[in-house]
Structure formats: C-alpha cells, structure tokens
Design a protein around this motif. Sequence first.
Motif, PDB file in Angstrom:
ATOM      1  N   TRP A  68      39.497  12.058 -53.407  1.00 28.11           N
ATOM      2  CA  TRP A  68      38.849  11.889 -54.593  1.00 28.11           C
ATOM      3  C   TRP A  68      40.001  12.546 -55.719  1.00 28.11           C
ATOM      4  O   TRP A  68      40.610  13.468 -55.418  1.00 28.11           O
ATOM      5  N   HIS A  69      39.785  11.952 -56.855  1.00 20.66           N
ATOM      6  CA  HIS A  69      40.689  12.618 -58.071  1.00 20.66           C
ATOM      7  C   HIS A  69      39.782  12.295 -59.258  1.00 20.66           C
ATOM      8  O   HIS A  69      38.984  11.384 -59.283  1.00 20.66           O
ATOM      9  N   VAL A  70      39.729  13.500 -59.998  1.00 20.13           N
ATOM     10  CA  VAL A  70      39.069  13.513 -61.224  1.00 20.13           C
ATOM     11  C   VAL A  70      39.584  13.911 -62.220  1.00 20.13           C
ATOM     12  O   VAL A  70      40.515  14.755 -62.563  1.00 20.13           O
ATOM     13  N   TYR A  71      39.429  12.897 -63.429  1.00 20.45           N
ATOM     14  CA  TYR A  71      40.087  13.234 -64.674  1.00 20.45           C
ATOM     15  C   TYR A  71      39.088  13.581 -65.771  1.00 20.45           C
ATOM     16  O   TYR A  71      37.818  12.878 -66.038  1.00 20.45           O
ATOM     17  N   LEU A 167      32.828   6.120 -48.607  1.00 19.17           N
ATOM     18  CA  LEU A 167      31.891   6.976 -48.257  1.00 19.17           C
ATOM     19  C   LEU A 167      32.133   8.339 -48.594  1.00 19.17           C
ATOM     20  O   LEU A 167      31.198   8.736 -49.040  1.00 19.17           O
ATOM     21  N   ASP A 168      33.037   8.830 -48.011  1.00 15.11           N
ATOM     22  CA  ASP A 168      33.429  10.149 -48.542  1.00 15.11           C
ATOM     23  C   ASP A 168      33.284  10.538 -50.098  1.00 15.11           C
ATOM     24  O   ASP A 168      32.837  11.566 -50.370  1.00 15.11           O
ATOM     25  N   LEU A 169      33.985   9.467 -50.966  1.00 13.59           N
ATOM     26  CA  LEU A 169      34.075   9.620 -52.336  1.00 13.59           C
ATOM     27  C   LEU A 169      32.446   9.737 -52.672  1.00 13.59           C
ATOM     28  O   LEU A 169      32.328  10.507 -53.713  1.00 13.59           O
ATOM     29  N   GLY A 170      31.538   8.773 -52.465  1.00 16.01           N
ATOM     30  CA  GLY A 170      30.308   8.961 -52.771  1.00 16.01           C
ATOM     31  C   GLY A 170      29.614  10.390 -52.527  1.00 16.01           C
ATOM     32  O   GLY A 170      28.749  10.865 -53.244  1.00 16.01           O
TER      33      GLY A 170
END
Length: 260
Positions: A68-71, A167-170
């Motif tokens: 995952w990556h978040v901005y 699935l991991d990202l969810g």
Amino acid sequence: MPSAQQEMIDPAPSCRDERGPASDLVDHVIKSRFACRSFSDRVVPRDLVEEVLEVARFAPSGANIQPWHVYVVTGARKDELSAVLLKAHEEARDQYRSEYQYYASPLPDPYVSRREQFGRLFYGSLGIQQWDVPARARQTARNYSFFGAAVGLIITIDRRLQVGSWLDLGMFIQNVMIAAGARGLQTCPQETFAKYHALLRGLLPITPDEMVVCGMSMGYGETGVVDTGSLMPKAAVADFAHFAGFADSADHGILTENKP
C-alpha cells in the motif's frame, strides 16, 4: 524506527480475554462505521492522521510485502486537487476511465439486488430520483471535494502485483477506517477517484508503477449525520457463513452436499 526492524506488540491484559472492554470497543467502532458524506470544517492535525496510519500499517499481508501507498492532502493542496477533478467531472467526465473494473458485468444476484437496494436507499435519503441523472451527477461531484472533510487520502498499489495483494490492501484500508473511528474521525472510501488517475499523477508524486485504487475522505462528521449512522442493511451471519464440527450445531451435510 527503521521499517525492517522487528516490532513486538504486547497485547493489553483485557485483549487476552475472550470478551471484555476491549472487544466491546472494537465491536462498537466496526459496527458504527459508515461512509460519511458530510463533514465539518474542523481541522484534523497531521499528527492525528499519522497516528491512524501508524496503527493501520499493522494490517496483514501475504509474505509481509505491505503493498500500500498513501498520499495525504489537506488545506490548499487538497483544494487544488479538488478543483482539477471537479472541472474534469463537469466538463469531460466521459473521457476518463479507471484502470480496473470494480463491478462484474453483468452483476449476478444477490449482488445486483443489493446494489439496487443501495441506490434506492441512498438516493432516496437525498430526495433524488434514480432516473434523475443530472442530480446524481451533482451528488457524485461532491466526492471530489472530499465531502468537505479536512483530509483526503489517495491510495495506490503497485500495478505489477496480483489479485492477492489487493486483498492485503483491502485489509489495510479497513484498518485505516477502524483506527480513524476509534479516534472520533469519520471516513468515506471512494473508488471514484480511480477514474481520474491521469489527473492525479499531475498533482501528486504517483509513480508509473502505481495504480490509483481509491480515495478516502477523513475528518469530523457533521453531528446529525454521525447520529444517523449507516442506512445500509447487512446480511445476517446465516446468509454467508456455514459451520461444521461444533458441538452445539449440526453439520447438515454441508461438507458433502456438493459431492456427486
């Protein structure tokens, strides 16, 4: 703390019990979560968002790859991003497409029936007829201002990964919403941001290997909206779960019923 350093988290004593205050709190946060679409203008400080992400990063992932990556945007940067997306939505929304397909086509039952029920409940609560396309478009446009929330998140995944990593990202996204809810914040996960990935790349340092999966609004919900909570019914456990081997329930042949 270096990302490669092993971190051992000792559970609180109440967490070792089968039930107790900790489980009650977790249950409450999960059950009271809803997609908030009306936020106050109360500022959410950076350290609070970082605290949410600090907790959410403990989501499970296959082989611990953490895909995952978040901005995170707020203030003038968020307003700039919103203005660009709103302009695109109003003037050329048919020219943009997400890089992935969210729904199956055709969508089978019972899922299509649930989606239709969502439309009736959601648009009905806003006084919008389902056939009123302009009104629905105006409601969709509110996504791009993050429904007035103080903070917006754009969440991406490496496009080279496979479906298991989604699935991991969810699970990570769910962790974000639970951790936010435990701190009095409301959230709204929004797939619709994926449609404008090309524009987002011009506004944020998203690399070519990243695929925009969704956005998320985060902030303090308007009091009336929070008090109302979710309008959406959820399927009962009996509708989706089968039990076998428990002393207090019969198996009803569920392990063999599909065998010739």
